[in-house]
Design an enzyme around this catalytic site. Sequence first.
Site: not given
Ligand code: 17E
Ligand code: FE2
Length: 411
Positions: A150, A211, A208, A55, A57, A307
């Site tokens: 995103q 989070e 995702h 994982h 980006h 990440d």
């Molecule tokens: N975008 C997101 O939604 N969550 C993350 N941890 C990262 C990007 C790195």
């Molecule tokens: Fe991520």
Amino acid sequence: MLLKNVKLPDQTKLTDIRIEDGKFVQIKPDLIANDSEQVIDAHGNLLLPPYIDSHVHLDATQTAGQPRWNETGTLFEGINIWAERKQTLTIDDVKARAKKAIYRQVENGIQFVRSHVDVTDPSFTALKALLEVKEELKDVIELQLVAFPQEGVLSFPHGKELMEEAVKMGVDVLGGIPHYEFTREYGVESLKFIVDLAQKNDLLVDVHCDEIDDPQARGLETLATLAYETGMGDKITASHTTAMGSYNDAYCFKLFKLLKMSHINFVANPLVNTHLGGRFDSYPKRRGMTRVKELRDAGINVSFGEDDLKDPWYPMGDGNMLDPVYMGLVVGHLMGHEDILNSYNFVTNNAAKTLHITDHYGIKEGYPANCILLNGTNFYDVLNEHAEVLYSIHEGNILVETKPKEIKRNF
Ligand code: 17E
Ligand code: FE2
């Protein structure tokens, strides 16, 4: 090529390994070198399958501070800063930054990477660039690309169409972000849409998921139910799931039954979620990592990712999987001796299951000769002493060689 006196993690005695035509052909002790065969003496050091970053980006890597630094340390400020930086992306910019990060990863023994790529951008600059990088570096690294919305699927203009277009462009995996959608209902609908699109196109899913330090976040139960009811099972991965760190135990007990039935994989990102998590807390402060130990003990597959490598979410990161392992063990209370010795699995075999690459990953006769020789005889020493990757071998080719650090002590 002949590797002599190798320590494999699941064997007590040393062994030898012959590599021919890019494959492991013989794994047994006391092999004799042929004339002109290259011999590497491992001196009893540990040989592992390559590290996997399950994982990361790569579209955003190396942009920390552009156009400004994330001073609050929240996920949300990171998303806002990235939305600004996204306006100025060019293909050359993304490719140069991604390659810089990948070179560090390869130098540190990584040969397989799953990268999320933001597709809430109608120009698809990042995705076009990373598709080119994937092709250009295919002899060095196996790169999986995730279409990552995103800014949301339902909450971003034409989000569904952008995901559909990304499928046509050739992504391997579909992502999602239910906790960021405007409403809980949008979150549920986005997950149904993503799983359906993945099924129709025979793609993997990596969301995702939850989070956020919100004990009410409930994307995971929907994702696991979809995995169970569609039969997609282990083709689906839940990344982050940090809300699980805030769930009450009664709910979590009930949830775990479904998680086991669903066969989904989990990816924790210990460095980044410890950094981004708990930011709205005073004291006591939550840690922001999902329940790694409990998931593992329930027989559920968990891997670790980096990440971020120097981007709006996390200013650190140098492409070294020992960093998230170290942090994951500390934050996850996984410091039993066996836990430490076996922790390489979080960034090797467990990650291989998540990426669905176990048909060509592992040190087995007949498999592609991908492996890393570490400067230590067991993973406890490797982790503790930041052991060098002495050799990284990919399909029989030595990708990287590192000389151990020499220290001259003058006292
Ligand atoms: N975008 C997101 O939604 N969550 C993350 N941890 C990262 C990007 C790195
Ligand atoms: Fe991520």
